[in-house]
Design an enzyme around this catalytic site. Structure first.
Site, PDB file in Angstrom:
ATOM      1  N   ARG A 225      23.660  41.882  93.126  1.00 40.92           N
ATOM      2  CA  ARG A 225      23.838  42.468  91.448  1.00 40.92           C
ATOM      3  C   ARG A 225      22.340  43.212  91.613  1.00 40.92           C
ATOM      4  O   ARG A 225      21.758  41.915  90.559  1.00 40.92           O
ATOM      5  CB  ARG A 225      24.792  42.913  90.911  1.00 40.92           C
ATOM      6  CG  ARG A 225      26.407  42.076  91.429  1.00 40.92           C
ATOM      7  CD  ARG A 225      26.270  43.678  92.037  1.00 40.92           C
ATOM      8  NE  ARG A 225      28.157  43.116  92.651  1.00 40.92           N
ATOM      9  CZ  ARG A 225      28.445  43.084  94.105  1.00 40.92           C
ATOM     10  NH1 ARG A 225      26.987  42.999  94.956  1.00 40.92           N
ATOM     11  NH2 ARG A 225      29.485  43.107  94.149  1.00 40.92           N
ATOM     12  N   HIS A 273      20.582  48.178 100.200  1.00 40.87           N
ATOM     13  CA  HIS A 273      21.574  47.013 100.077  1.00 40.87           C
ATOM     14  C   HIS A 273      21.695  47.061 101.218  1.00 40.87           C
ATOM     15  O   HIS A 273      23.499  47.692 101.870  1.00 40.87           O
ATOM     16  CB  HIS A 273      22.277  48.265  99.207  1.00 40.87           C
ATOM     17  CG  HIS A 273      23.387  47.435  98.744  1.00 40.87           C
ATOM     18  ND1 HIS A 273      24.372  48.098  97.301  1.00 40.87           N
ATOM     19  CD2 HIS A 273      24.312  46.573  99.467  1.00 40.87           C
ATOM     20  CE1 HIS A 273      25.236  47.081  97.201  1.00 40.87           C
ATOM     21  NE2 HIS A 273      24.882  46.255  98.003  1.00 40.87           N
TER      22      HIS A 273
END
Length: 310
Positions: A225, A273
């Protein structure tokens, strides 16, 4: 009577998931009405993505569970209207994708592959890396993904230390917990992999103080994250060479703005990502299994602990 399942995610997700979900429901022998527009009072289950327009769960009085399409639930877990059980996505396809990405980039840095790939200039750079057994790796976060990545790296010979908020026990991994355990885990981390969830307790877990506890020149790999890292502190640590390189797949703002200093920094690798994506076919089977369990009166799998936030 069919089970009413509301699909609440972006339109492109519906296009991707409609067929795999219907196939998975059929394979599980479930009679399901799957749609994007069911009257709230008639919805039995919600297949959900936190970026959905659905943010008020109050009208869904019949709903037995909200089944998240993503592994991360930080975008929904604090929603005060969500009183229904919430299940996060734990999918073998997602896990294998993460293991492959983490293992690949760990080996890339361990072998210093960039030295040769990025310098095809006629200079004979004969620098031999240590063996894996002499390169300690630390993983922060020992959930499903952290343990799977740790097992993969341990099988390659890396000494793997894992840290988690609560004490865990994982084969082949030295498991630590607590504040003292974190300091010990960081102190040996020549390569550090971040796989913690994003909670108030984990935000900025890598900051000026903790970065200074790592070996000089250490490598950071973050597929977990973005908010786990204090970006300004990391940039300063890179500039002073306290941190040798950072390979980052997740960020506070995504897509990462073109003006962000990470893009231009010579010791940063940005990936968009892609470390691990939910695979529609396998994720659909996970959702179908949870609905089958719900209809059979069995406990749901992968329920989120609201107090912990994951």
């Amino acid at each position: 009577m069919p089970v009413n399942v509301l699909f609440a995610a972006s339109p492109d997700r519906w296009t991707t998931y409609e067929t795999p979900l219907k196939r998975a429901f059929s394979e599980a022998a479930l009679d399901v009405n799957l749609a994007t527009d069911i009257v709230p009072e008639q919805v039995d289950y919600i297949v959900y993505a936190p970026n959905s327009d659905l943010q008020d769960f109050t009208p869904y009085t019949r709903t037995k569970a909200v089944l998240n399409l993503w592994a991360g639930v930080e975008g929904i877990v604090d929603n005060p209207t969500l009183t229904q059980p919430l299940a996060r996505m734990v999918d073998n396809g997602l896990t294998r994708g993460m293991v492959e990405w983490v293992t690949g980039h760990t080996l890339r840095h361990h072998l210093n592959t960039d030295l040769h790939v990025l310098n095809q200039d006629g200079v004979w750079r004969k620098e031999v890396p240590p063996l894996a057994c002499d390169r300690p790796v630390t993983i922060l976060g020992l959930g499903t993904l952290g343990q799977a990545c740790g097992e993969s790296l341990a099988n390659l010979g890396f000494p793997v230390t894992g840290w988690s908020r609560s004490q865990k026990d994982a084969p082949g991994i030295t498991c630590l917990s607590g504040e003292t355990g974190l300091q010990k885990a960081l102190s040996t981390a020549q390569i550090l992999i971040l796989l913690l969830p994003h909670t108030p307790d984990t935000e900025n877990v890598l900051n000026a103080e903790t970065l200074a506890q790592m070996p000089k020149g250490a490598i950071i790999i973050n597929p977990g994250r973005g908010p786990l890292i204090d970006d300004e502190a990391l940039l300063k640590a890179l500039d002073t060479e306290q941190i040798g390189h950072a390979t980052l797949d997740v960020f506070r703002t995504e897509p990462l703005p073109a003006s962000h200093p990470y893009w231009a920094h010579p010791r940063v690798t940005v990936t968009p990502h892609i470390a691990s994506e939910t695979r529609p076919a396998s994720a659909s089977r996970v959702i179908a299994e949870n609905i089958r369990r719900g209809e059979a009166g069995k406990p749901f799998l992968h329920l989120v602990n609201r107090d912990l936030g994951y």
